[in-house]
Design a protein around this motif. Structure first.
Motif, PDB file in Angstrom:
ATOM      1  N   THR A   7      47.075  39.270  40.331  1.00 31.71           N
ATOM      2  CA  THR A   7      47.345  37.858  40.060  1.00 31.71           C
ATOM      3  C   THR A   7      47.194  37.659  38.554  1.00 31.71           C
ATOM      4  O   THR A   7      46.604  38.501  37.855  1.00 31.71           O
ATOM      5  N   ARG A  45      51.784  39.376  39.958  1.00 30.26           N
ATOM      6  CA  ARG A  45      52.429  38.692  41.085  1.00 30.26           C
ATOM      7  C   ARG A  45      52.672  37.225  40.751  1.00 30.26           C
ATOM      8  O   ARG A  45      51.848  36.597  40.085  1.00 30.26           O
ATOM      9  N   ARG A  47      52.566  33.260  41.256  1.00 36.67           N
ATOM     10  CA  ARG A  47      51.497  32.428  41.818  1.00 36.67           C
ATOM     11  C   ARG A  47      51.715  32.166  43.311  1.00 36.67           C
ATOM     12  O   ARG A  47      50.766  32.127  44.074  1.00 36.67           O
ATOM     13  N   CYS A  49      53.033  34.103  45.528  1.00 34.60           N
ATOM     14  CA  CYS A  49      53.273  35.357  46.242  1.00 34.60           C
ATOM     15  C   CYS A  49      52.698  35.255  47.663  1.00 34.60           C
ATOM     16  O   CYS A  49      51.505  34.988  47.844  1.00 34.60           O
ATOM     17  N   SER A  56      42.442  41.539  46.390  1.00 36.70           N
ATOM     18  CA  SER A  56      42.422  40.526  45.335  1.00 36.70           C
ATOM     19  C   SER A  56      41.035  39.927  45.185  1.00 36.70           C
ATOM     20  O   SER A  56      40.171  40.101  46.050  1.00 36.70           O
TER      21      SER A  56
END
Length: 142
Positions: A7, A45, A47, A49, A56
């Motif tokens: 992210t 990725r 936001r 995704c 994560s």
């Protein structure tokens, strides 16, 4: 290639940590170089995704450790939010860096003490409901 799917929050946190570690200069073991390699092979990725299969921040991971028949769980968290009694591990630890951005089914070499690295497999990843309020990336040098 070992692509990680990060992210923007994770990429920022790792970039700040790498910069801090690299400024330490000539030290015996500098994790900044490892993090730079990780970032070079990473994809950020979007936001929105929708993927639910990537390790994560604030996600609980289920790992298959060698010589352990039962899967082990841990939750990746920001530095300062780690608490081993709750199985919360900072993303900036060796364990956290080994799995952040990896897809379920991936394997990572992990040094679990003396001897050669062991292969650890990411079996599952899910949102940690106890950590629903996400914080912004805040790197704290330790």
């Amino acid at each position: 290639m070992d692509t990680r799917f990060l992210t923007s929050e994770e990429a920022t946190l790792l970039s700040q940590a790498a910069e801090h570690w690299l400024r330490l200069g000539d030290v015996e073991l500098n994790p900044g170089e490892h993090v730079l390699k990780l970032l070079r092979n990473a994809a950020v990725r979007p936001r929105a995704c929708p993927r639910e299969d990537i390790a994560s921040l604030n996600w609980t991971l289920e790992l298959a450790l060698p010589d352990d028949p039962a899967p082990q769980e841990l939750t990746l968290v920001c530095p300062g939010d780690d608490d081993l009694s709750l199985a919360r591990v900072s993303v900036l630890t060796l364990l956290g860096l080994s799995f952040v951005g990896r897809v379920v089914g991936s394997v990572a070499p992990l040094q679990l003490g003396g001897g050669p690295p062991k292969v650890v497999k990411l079996l599952a990843a899910r949102r940690c409901t106890a950590l629903t309020a996400r914080r912004g990336p805040a790197f704290r040098a330790g």
